[in-house]
Write a protein that holds these residues in place. Structure first.
Motif, PDB file in Angstrom:
ATOM      1  N   MET A 179       0.838  -1.213   0.000  1.00 36.95           N
ATOM      2  CA  MET A 179       0.000   0.000   0.000  1.00 36.95           C
ATOM      3  C   MET A 179       0.864   1.251   0.000  1.00 36.95           C
ATOM      4  O   MET A 179       1.970   1.255   0.522  1.00 36.95           O
ATOM      5  CB  MET A 179      -0.878  -0.009   1.259  1.00 36.95           C
ATOM      6  CG  MET A 179      -1.979   1.026   1.195  1.00 36.95           C
ATOM      7  SD  MET A 179      -2.717   1.234   2.810  1.00 36.95           S
ATOM      8  CE  MET A 179      -2.978  -0.473   3.282  1.00 36.95           C
ATOM      9  N   ASN A 180       0.359   2.255  -0.621  1.00 33.99           N
ATOM     10  CA  ASN A 180       1.103   3.501  -0.708  1.00 33.99           C
ATOM     11  C   ASN A 180       0.833   4.361   0.522  1.00 33.99           C
ATOM     12  O   ASN A 180      -0.194   5.020   0.638  1.00 33.99           O
ATOM     13  CB  ASN A 180       0.666   4.219  -1.985  1.00 33.99           C
ATOM     14  CG  ASN A 180       1.518   5.428  -2.241  1.00 33.99           C
ATOM     15  OD1 ASN A 180       2.503   5.657  -1.528  1.00 33.99           O
ATOM     16  ND2 ASN A 180       1.145   6.191  -3.231  1.00 33.99           N
ATOM     17  N   LEU A 181       1.772   4.343   1.437  1.00 33.30           N
ATOM     18  CA  LEU A 181       1.575   5.070   2.691  1.00 33.30           C
ATOM     19  C   LEU A 181       2.106   6.496   2.582  1.00 33.30           C
ATOM     20  O   LEU A 181       3.054   6.765   1.858  1.00 33.30           O
ATOM     21  CB  LEU A 181       2.304   4.346   3.825  1.00 33.30           C
ATOM     22  CG  LEU A 181       1.755   2.963   4.184  1.00 33.30           C
ATOM     23  CD1 LEU A 181       2.704   2.239   5.103  1.00 33.30           C
ATOM     24  CD2 LEU A 181       0.383   3.096   4.825  1.00 33.30           C
ATOM     25  N   ALA A 182       1.470   7.390   3.329  1.00 33.89           N
ATOM     26  CA  ALA A 182       1.961   8.768   3.361  1.00 33.89           C
ATOM     27  C   ALA A 182       3.217   8.844   4.229  1.00 33.89           C
ATOM     28  O   ALA A 182       4.177   9.541   3.903  1.00 33.89           O
ATOM     29  CB  ALA A 182       0.879   9.702   3.902  1.00 33.89           C
ATOM     30  N   ILE A 183       3.179   8.134   5.342  1.00 35.58           N
ATOM     31  CA  ILE A 183       4.329   8.119   6.248  1.00 35.58           C
ATOM     32  C   ILE A 183       4.540   6.675   6.701  1.00 35.58           C
ATOM     33  O   ILE A 183       3.577   5.969   7.004  1.00 35.58           O
ATOM     34  CB  ILE A 183       4.062   8.976   7.507  1.00 35.58           C
ATOM     35  CG1 ILE A 183       3.808  10.433   7.135  1.00 35.58           C
ATOM     36  CG2 ILE A 183       5.246   8.878   8.480  1.00 35.58           C
ATOM     37  CD1 ILE A 183       3.325  11.268   8.305  1.00 35.58           C
ATOM     38  N   GLU A 184       5.775   6.281   6.714  1.00 33.60           N
ATOM     39  CA  GLU A 184       6.062   4.963   7.256  1.00 33.60           C
ATOM     40  C   GLU A 184       7.400   5.020   7.996  1.00 33.60           C
ATOM     41  O   GLU A 184       8.385   5.538   7.485  1.00 33.60           O
ATOM     42  CB  GLU A 184       6.133   3.926   6.134  1.00 33.60           C
ATOM     43  CG  GLU A 184       6.265   2.516   6.681  1.00 33.60           C
ATOM     44  CD  GLU A 184       6.146   1.464   5.596  1.00 33.60           C
ATOM     45  OE1 GLU A 184       6.386   1.798   4.424  1.00 33.60           O
ATOM     46  OE2 GLU A 184       5.823   0.311   5.930  1.00 33.60           O
ATOM     47  N   THR A 185       7.411   4.497   9.216  1.00 32.11           N
ATOM     48  CA  THR A 185       8.692   4.401   9.918  1.00 32.11           C
ATOM     49  C   THR A 185       8.896   2.959  10.346  1.00 32.11           C
ATOM     50  O   THR A 185       7.936   2.241  10.622  1.00 32.11           O
ATOM     51  CB  THR A 185       8.747   5.284  11.179  1.00 32.11           C
ATOM     52  OG1 THR A 185       7.891   4.733  12.183  1.00 32.11           O
ATOM     53  CG2 THR A 185       8.302   6.713  10.894  1.00 32.11           C
ATOM     54  N   LYS A 186      10.174   2.568  10.359  1.00 36.09           N
ATOM     55  CA  LYS A 186      10.519   1.209  10.796  1.00 36.09           C
ATOM     56  C   LYS A 186      11.623   1.307  11.820  1.00 36.09           C
ATOM     57  O   LYS A 186      12.699   1.822  11.517  1.00 36.09           O
ATOM     58  CB  LYS A 186      11.001   0.380   9.610  1.00 36.09           C
ATOM     59  CG  LYS A 186       9.874  -0.091   8.717  1.00 36.09           C
ATOM     60  CD  LYS A 186      10.343  -1.246   7.833  1.00 36.09           C
ATOM     61  CE  LYS A 186       9.333  -1.509   6.743  1.00 36.09           C
ATOM     62  NZ  LYS A 186       9.786  -1.074   5.421  1.00 36.09           N
ATOM     63  N   ASP A 187      11.333   0.863  13.014  1.00 34.24           N
ATOM     64  CA  ASP A 187      12.370   0.805  14.047  1.00 34.24           C
ATOM     65  C   ASP A 187      13.022   2.146  14.320  1.00 34.24           C
ATOM     66  O   ASP A 187      14.193   2.214  14.674  1.00 34.24           O
ATOM     67  CB  ASP A 187      13.480  -0.174  13.590  1.00 34.24           C
ATOM     68  CG  ASP A 187      13.399  -1.460  14.382  1.00 34.24           C
ATOM     69  OD1 ASP A 187      12.695  -1.463  15.398  1.00 34.24           O
ATOM     70  OD2 ASP A 187      14.042  -2.447  13.972  1.00 34.24           O
ATOM     71  N   LEU A 188      12.257   3.184  14.134  1.00 35.56           N
ATOM     72  CA  LEU A 188      12.822   4.530  14.243  1.00 35.56           C
ATOM     73  C   LEU A 188      13.248   4.798  15.688  1.00 35.56           C
ATOM     74  O   LEU A 188      12.460   4.640  16.624  1.00 35.56           O
ATOM     75  CB  LEU A 188      11.778   5.560  13.813  1.00 35.56           C
ATOM     76  CG  LEU A 188      12.309   6.953  13.535  1.00 35.56           C
ATOM     77  CD1 LEU A 188      13.166   6.938  12.280  1.00 35.56           C
ATOM     78  CD2 LEU A 188      11.150   7.919  13.352  1.00 35.56           C
ATOM     79  N   THR A 189      14.494   5.201  15.853  1.00 35.50           N
ATOM     80  CA  THR A 189      15.030   5.426  17.197  1.00 35.50           C
ATOM     81  C   THR A 189      15.834   6.711  17.215  1.00 35.50           C
ATOM     82  O   THR A 189      16.574   7.000  16.279  1.00 35.50           O
ATOM     83  CB  THR A 189      15.943   4.246  17.613  1.00 35.50           C
ATOM     84  OG1 THR A 189      15.166   3.046  17.595  1.00 35.50           O
ATOM     85  CG2 THR A 189      16.519   4.461  19.010  1.00 35.50           C
ATOM     86  N   LYS A 190      15.637   7.481  18.271  1.00 30.69           N
ATOM     87  CA  LYS A 190      16.433   8.694  18.443  1.00 30.69           C
ATOM     88  C   LYS A 190      17.017   8.690  19.850  1.00 30.69           C
ATOM     89  O   LYS A 190      16.276   8.627  20.831  1.00 30.69           O
ATOM     90  CB  LYS A 190      15.563   9.939  18.260  1.00 30.69           C
ATOM     91  CG  LYS A 190      16.284  11.233  18.533  1.00 30.69           C
ATOM     92  CD  LYS A 190      17.276  11.526  17.435  1.00 30.69           C
ATOM     93  CE  LYS A 190      18.197  12.667  17.784  1.00 30.69           C
ATOM     94  NZ  LYS A 190      19.207  12.891  16.732  1.00 30.69           N
ATOM     95  N   THR A 191      18.320   8.720  19.920  1.00 33.21           N
ATOM     96  CA  THR A 191      18.979   8.720  21.224  1.00 33.21           C
ATOM     97  C   THR A 191      19.774  10.003  21.386  1.00 33.21           C
ATOM     98  O   THR A 191      20.545  10.376  20.505  1.00 33.21           O
ATOM     99  CB  THR A 191      19.926   7.505  21.332  1.00 33.21           C
ATOM    100  OG1 THR A 191      19.178   6.328  21.018  1.00 33.21           O
ATOM    101  CG2 THR A 191      20.485   7.381  22.740  1.00 33.21           C
ATOM    102  N   TYR A 192      19.527  10.680  22.486  1.00 38.08           N
ATOM    103  CA  TYR A 192      20.309  11.884  22.789  1.00 38.08           C
ATOM    104  C   TYR A 192      21.371  11.524  23.803  1.00 38.08           C
ATOM    105  O   TYR A 192      21.133  10.740  24.720  1.00 38.08           O
ATOM    106  CB  TYR A 192      19.420  12.974  23.385  1.00 38.08           C
ATOM    107  CG  TYR A 192      18.618  13.736  22.373  1.00 38.08           C
ATOM    108  CD1 TYR A 192      19.252  14.536  21.425  1.00 38.08           C
ATOM    109  CD2 TYR A 192      17.224  13.680  22.362  1.00 38.08           C
ATOM    110  CE1 TYR A 192      18.522  15.249  20.500  1.00 38.08           C
ATOM    111  CE2 TYR A 192      16.483  14.399  21.434  1.00 38.08           C
ATOM    112  CZ  TYR A 192      17.142  15.178  20.507  1.00 38.08           C
ATOM    113  OH  TYR A 192      16.420  15.888  19.592  1.00 38.08           O
ATOM    114  N   LYS A 193      22.528  12.136  23.632  1.00 38.79           N
ATOM    115  CA  LYS A 193      23.542  11.988  24.675  1.00 38.79           C
ATOM    116  C   LYS A 193      23.285  13.078  25.697  1.00 38.79           C
ATOM    117  O   LYS A 193      23.298  14.249  25.372  1.00 38.79           O
ATOM    118  CB  LYS A 193      24.943  12.170  24.080  1.00 38.79           C
ATOM    119  CG  LYS A 193      25.338  11.043  23.152  1.00 38.79           C
ATOM    120  CD  LYS A 193      26.797  11.210  22.712  1.00 38.79           C
ATOM    121  CE  LYS A 193      27.096  10.418  21.461  1.00 38.79           C
ATOM    122  NZ  LYS A 193      26.602  11.095  20.232  1.00 38.79           N
ATOM    123  N   THR A 194      22.968  12.677  26.907  1.00 40.73           N
ATOM    124  CA  THR A 194      22.759  13.675  27.945  1.00 40.73           C
ATOM    125  C   THR A 194      23.814  13.483  29.029  1.00 40.73           C
ATOM    126  O   THR A 194      24.566  12.517  29.004  1.00 40.73           O
ATOM    127  CB  THR A 194      21.356  13.547  28.574  1.00 40.73           C
ATOM    128  OG1 THR A 194      21.273  12.266  29.211  1.00 40.73           O
ATOM    129  CG2 THR A 194      20.268  13.639  27.540  1.00 40.73           C
TER     130      THR A 194
END
Ligand code: ATP
Ligand code: MG
Lengths: 331, 263
Positions: free
Chosen positions: A1-16
């Motif tokens: 299917m034609n998706l508008a948005i698709e994410t897979k395993d999306l991860t964001k890590t900040y160094k704090t």
């Protein structure tokens, strides 16, 4: 299917300073074209971070994200999408129509008529020659929506579009968003206004601490309502009889209040109450609210434990309440 | 291209309304106006003294404006989140940075033009004996100050992609001071055959990284130029090309950092 948005395993890590902190964790989202998609989660859940990744304003640490068929941040997609940030600010020295012309020029559009038409569409026609510094919060939010329509976008990202608005402005913006869908646009909306989301969204995702808790069609997620039964002149015995997994039963001074799933046939309980010569006060079917789902999704947080506890006033819940307290103390 | 110019235009519009810049500008203009009346200067009615004083005022005012204006351009955009709406349009980050820079240079140019106009007026009125030629001669100095300040703005723009405005203020100010006061020294050192190679090498490195701001002070600096200088026009072309080269280098380096930056 034609998706508008698709994410897979999306991860964001900040160094704090206290070590690496993942604010988005293995997120899998699917947003279909032409739908209003609600993106929910408590403060700090990672909603704005996710939107920024989808727009290429920040990079993800790992995982994939595609927007309108291109990798997130692709300039070609940016021609077909638009973004209304949370608490936006516009160059205050400019007038409404100047701001619109500025944003139009970023698309290479020089059409002043278009700018005026869009301002009229959000009811700013009479204020377009006033400087932004004189605009109220609601007017600023509306000019934000107007600028987000300049490129006739296929996809709109709206980050808390109704934050801080009065009820009338609220309804206006809600109606505008519904029209966006009628025009065939996809709307990705992050909001804390659950009643709005419940009214306008086709599908929602709920995230907590960066993790996806629920995603799906709203009607499916909210199926399985509950029934509340209240009866008087009973003994504790009958209350104990019905206590179970999904039954919340409370008893005090002869009054029984039971909250049971609508799939559990209430007839049985009603018969038992009648047989015990109890008076049925009310039987209220309750549709599951988005709020219930939301609270359920983020349960486990200390805030919510507190909230749960405050509801437990009845004696028989004291044991449970103590349990929760110990659990909290252990944290 | 349209996006870059729109961003530049908006930046100018905002910069010329910034109160702190207007105050600095006002102080500069005030000094220019009262300069001929200052007792120290009028004592000998010395044309040269008055000239270098007023040009010094313009240079100092412009340098402060250039730095104060530029160090806040990017951080403000991020803080007010205006950058998000812009970057979600089909605008590359380098478009944005270049637009901001051109806007800074544009606003700076307008403010310097105002000061130069005041300078010329003051000389026309106060120094009736000065010929039109003298005045024109005088007016060429600010033109090269402008080139100098454009270079300074590029330095500040570069630093603003990775340090905070306050740190940037001192960094850019420091680079400007070193480049103005010590460039000739480093140049001499790097050409000095009697020095150890290490010292020469270090001097050469500093001399090539820190832009030579001194060469734009047409007033005094030009006298010290070497014999290879054939004509004044050639010298002018040379220093403008030098500036363009360094501006491009600083901006490209800034764009590369800004492109990877989380905003
Ligand atoms: N640059 C950063 N460095 C470290 N942590 C960050 C950074 N930016 C955001 N965070 C953290 O990421 C988490 C998620 O923030 P985000 O703004 O995405 O939340 P949100 O879901 O949009 O919340 P809200 O509903 O309050 O807008 C927060 O805990 C925030 O402190
Ligand atoms: Mg947010």
């Amino acid at each position: 299917m034609n998706l508008a948005i698709e994410t897979k395993d999306l991860t964001k890590t900040y160094k704090t300073s206290s070590g690496p902190q993942s604010v988005v964790k293995n997120l899998d989202l699917q947003v279909e074209r032409g739908e209003i998609f609600g993106f929910l989660g408590p403060n700090g859940a990672g909603k704005t971070t996710t939107i920024k990744i989808l727009l290429g304003i920040i990079d993800s640490t790992s995982g994939e994200a595609s927007v309108l068929g291109n990798p997130a941040g692709d300039i070609e997609s940016h021609k077909k999408l638009s973004y209304l940030p949370e608490k936006p600010y516009y160059y205050e020295h400019m007038t409404g129509v100047e701001i619109m012309q500025f944003y139009a020029s970023l698309f290479g559009i020089k059409d002043r008529d278009l700018c005026e038409r869009l301002l009229n569409r959000v009811n700013l026609g009479n204020d377009m020659n006033r400087p932004i510094s004189q605009y109220s919060k609601g007017m600023q939010q509306r000019i934000g929506l107007a600028q987000s329509l300049l490129n006739d976008p296929e996809l709109l990202f709206l980050d808390e579009p109704t934050g801080g608005l009065d009820p009338i402005a609220h309804i206006e913006i809600r109606d505008l968003i519904l029209k966006f869908r009628d025009e065939g646009r996809t709307v990705f909306i992050s909001s804390h206004e659950l009643s709005d989301v419940e009214r306008i969204c086709d599908r929602v995702a709920i995230i907590n601490k960066g993790e996806l808790v629920h995603q799906g069609r709203l009607d499916q997620l909210l199926s399985g309502g509950r029934i509340e039964i209240t009866a008087d002149n009973l003994t504790e015995e009958i209350a104990n009889k019905f206590r179970g997994d999904d039954f919340t039963v409370s008893f005090k001074n002869g009054r029984l209040i039971a909250d049971i799933p609508d799939s559990a046939h209430p007839g049985e309980m009603l018969d038992a109450i009648r047989a015990a010569n109890g008076d049925i006060v009310s039987v209220i079917p309750r549709r599951k609210r988005l709020e219930d789902l939301f609270l359920e999704s983020v349960a486990g947080d200390n805030v919510l434990k507190g909230r749960k506890m405050s509801k437990m006033t009845d004696d028989h819940n004291a044991a449970e309440a103590v349990e929760v307290t110990t659990e909290e103390g252990a944290n | 291209m349209g996006a870059i110019l729109s961003i530049a235009k908006t930046t100018i519009g905002e910069a010329i309304r910034r109160r702190v810049l207007l105050v600095i500008l006002l102080v500069g203009v005030l000094f220019l106006v009262i300069a001929p009346g200052l007792s120290v200067l009028s004592l000998r009615q010395n044309y040269t003294v008055l000239t270098s004083f007023t040009l010094g005022v313009i240079q100092l005012t412009s340098a402060v404006i250039a730095i104060v204006l530029t160090v806040y351009l990017l951080p403000n955009e991020v803080e007010r989140r205006t950058i998000y709406t812009i970057l979600s349009k089909p605008v590359y980050r380098w478009h944005f940075l270049l637009g901001k820079y051109l806007g800074a240079v544009g606003a700076l140019g307008m403010m310097m033009l105002l000061m130069s106009t005041v300078l010329v007026l003051v000389f026309r009125i106060m120094q009736q004996q000065a010929s039109m030629d003298d005045v024109l001669q005088l007016a060429t100095a600010p033109i090269f100050f402008f080139v100098q300040m454009s270079l300074l703005a590029a330095v500040a723009m570069f630093f603003s992609t990775f340090v905070s405005p306050i740190v940037n203020f001192f960094l850019s100010g420091g680079v400007y001071l070193v480049g103005t006061l010590f460039s000739p020294v480093f140049q001499d050192l790097s050409n000095n055959q009697t020095l150890p190679a290490a010292v020469k090498g270090a001097a050469t490195v500093i001399h090539s990284i820190v832009p030579n701001f001194a060469q734009y002070n047409i007033q005094g600096g030009i006298i010290n130029q070497g014999p290879e200088l054939r004509s004044i026009e050639l010298y002018y072309v040379q220093i403008v090309v030098y500036a363009l080269f360094y501006i491009a280098a600083f901006l490209i380096a800034g764009m590369m950092i800004f492109d990877r930056k989380e905003v």
